[in-house]
Design a protein around this motif. Structure first.
Motif, short mmCIF file in Angstrom:
data_model
loop_
_atom_site.label_atom_id
_atom_site.label_comp_id
_atom_site.label_asym_id
_atom_site.label_seq_id
_atom_site.Cartn_x
_atom_site.Cartn_y
_atom_site.Cartn_z
N THR A 1 -66.63 -9.84 4.00
CA THR A 1 -66.52 -8.97 2.83
C THR A 1 -67.10 -7.61 3.20
O THR A 1 -68.20 -7.53 3.77
CB THR A 1 -67.30 -9.57 1.65
N THR B 1 -64.35 -14.28 2.74
CA THR B 1 -65.05 -15.57 2.62
C THR B 1 -66.53 -15.51 2.97
O THR B 1 -67.23 -16.51 2.82
CB THR B 1 -64.38 -16.62 3.51
N SER B 2 -67.04 -14.37 3.43
CA SER B 2 -68.44 -14.32 3.86
C SER B 2 -69.40 -14.20 2.68
O SER B 2 -70.62 -14.22 2.88
CB SER B 2 -68.67 -13.15 4.83
N THR B 3 -68.87 -14.04 1.48
CA THR B 3 -69.74 -13.97 0.28
C THR B 3 -69.34 -15.07 -0.70
O THR B 3 -68.16 -15.40 -0.85
CB THR B 3 -69.62 -12.60 -0.41
N ARG B 4 -70.37 -15.60 -1.37
CA ARG B 4 -70.16 -16.71 -2.31
C ARG B 4 -71.35 -16.73 -3.26
O ARG B 4 -72.38 -16.08 -2.98
CB ARG B 4 -70.04 -18.03 -1.56
N HIS C 1 -77.07 -13.14 -6.56
CA HIS C 1 -78.04 -12.90 -5.49
C HIS C 1 -79.10 -11.89 -5.94
O HIS C 1 -78.78 -10.84 -6.49
CB HIS C 1 -77.34 -12.38 -4.24
N THR D 1 -80.93 -14.85 0.32
CA THR D 1 -79.66 -15.55 0.13
C THR D 1 -78.48 -14.69 0.52
O THR D 1 -77.34 -15.15 0.50
CB THR D 1 -79.50 -15.97 -1.34
N ALA D 2 -78.75 -13.42 0.88
CA ALA D 2 -77.66 -12.52 1.26
C ALA D 2 -78.19 -11.41 2.15
O ALA D 2 -79.38 -11.06 2.10
CB ALA D 2 -76.99 -11.92 0.02
N SER E 1 -74.85 -15.23 2.17
CA SER E 1 -73.72 -14.30 2.08
C SER E 1 -74.01 -13.04 2.89
O SER E 1 -75.16 -12.60 3.01
CB SER E 1 -73.47 -13.92 0.62
N THR F 1 -72.35 -9.00 3.75
CA THR F 1 -71.36 -7.95 3.56
C THR F 1 -71.52 -6.88 4.63
O THR F 1 -72.61 -6.69 5.18
CB THR F 1 -71.48 -7.27 2.18
N LEU G 1 -72.50 -8.72 -4.79
CA LEU G 1 -73.48 -9.78 -4.52
C LEU G 1 -74.32 -10.08 -5.75
O LEU G 1 -74.61 -11.25 -6.05
CB LEU G 1 -74.38 -9.38 -3.35
#
Length: 353
Positions: free
Chosen positions: A306, A345-348, A180, A265-266, A290, A292, A175
């Protein structure tokens, strides 16, 4: 009154030991005598020797216990626990041994009795917090045990686990690498009886459970490396390792944001179950926040989560094998299993303002 072994012996005109041999050592009797004893027992309604009494005489119970701090239903509903127990069961089946689940009830006095009275030959200590007294009781009974986390001072005691801190840091590093910095950490039962939602903790090492401590510390390590210190980290407490509890904690965080507050943001979750709950709570926000997890349970792949993969069934199988067939070398009984960061795909990257 229920008929006894002595009643059968008297009816047949033989000794108690002869009747006992008819059940436990049939090779010591002629076929005709054994048949006469068993037929007489059935006619009297005698069910056979008491298995508990027999195990006491033999000096072993023929079962191992899995000790964990949760309700019994947790063993059947938590996806990681189910896979772990499947591994334990595979090993016990191979050794012809039974399995006893031993949850620790609330209150140390009752919990001690549960450990003291469990009719087992040893324990797999799974998901137990800093309950040193539980290990003391097991040691006091002279029983072997295997833990699923490396103890602070391992000595000659056996364990099979993972490097929680390093594994957790791999998720946080991922991340951080995506930019992030405003990250919420989500873990369950960080402190006893702590309410859901925001929790102020002196540091990651203040978490009660060693697994939680290790994962929070790993998360914090990665953030500290980019200048985000512990006081600047948002910590969310879930009241249990469940999807609903994870969702409740995350919902409360975003609902409590005031106008102008910068949202995380995460979310770094200490388990997949909590992470899935976070995704439920985020709804449409999940496209920009995002998330994890940790464990890589079956539902993680379907959700595009993720996560950190660890071998649940292998952990259970090895734990039981170390108990049932311990190695002669103490060092061979201390095992760290590999983990792997699985990116989905859950993190970007952090969304551009």
């Amino acid at each position: 009154m229920r008929p006894t072994l002595q009643d059968v012996a008297t009816a047949v005109g033989v000794s108690r030991s002869t009747v006992s041999n008819a059940y436990a050592r049939p090779d010591q009797l002629s076929a005709a005598l054994r048949t006469r004893i068993l037929d007489t027992a059935r006619q009297l309604g005698y069910p056979g020797p008491n298995p508990t009494a027999r195990s006491l005489r033999r000096g072993f119970a023929g079962a191992i216990g899995v000790l964990f701090t949760s309700q019994l239903s947790y063993a059947f509903t938590d996806p990681f626990a189910v896979r772990f127990l499947a591994g334990v069961a595979a090993a016990t089946e191979r050794h012809g041994t039974s399995l006893l689940l031993v949850p620790l009830p609330t209150g140390e006095s009752q919990a001690r009795k549960a450990v003291e009275n469990a009719a087992v030959d040893g324990f797999c200590v799974y998901c137990v917090a800093d309950e040193d007294w539980a290990l003391e009781v097991i040691r006091g009974r002279g029983l072997p045990f295997v833990t699923t986390a490396p103890p602070a001072d391992p000595g000659a005691e056996r364990y099979v686990g993972i490097d929680e801190r390093t594994a957790a840091r791999s998720a946080a590093d991922h991340l951080v690498g995506l930019g992030h910095r405003r990250v919420a950490l989500l873990a369950d039962t960080v402190l006893p009886d702590a309410p859901p939602g925001l929790l102020h903790l002196a540091g990651a090492d203040a978490a009660r459970h060693p697994t939680t401590r290790g994962r929070l510390t790993g998360f914090a390590d990665a953030l500290a490396a980019v200048g985000v210190d512990w006081p600047d980290i948002t910590l969310l407490n879930a009241t249990g390792n469940s999807r609903a509890a994870g969702a409740e904690a995350v919902t409360g965080l975003f609902a409590g944001l005031a106008a102008g507050d910068e949202a995380p943001t995460a979310v770094l979750a200490a388990s997949d179950v909590l992470a899935l709950g976070a995704l439920d709570a985020l709804g449409e926000r999940a496209a920009t926040v995002s998330v994890t997890g940790f464990d890589d349970v079956a539902e993680a792949a379907a959700a595009g989560l993720t996560t950190v993969r660890q071998p649940a069934e292998e952990k259970g199988r090895i734990a039981a094998e170390l108990l049932l067939d311990p190695p002669a070398d103490d060092a061979a009984g201390q095992i760290l299993l590999p983990t792997e960061l699985v990116v989905r795909t859950s993190t970007r990257p952090v969304p551009r303002s």
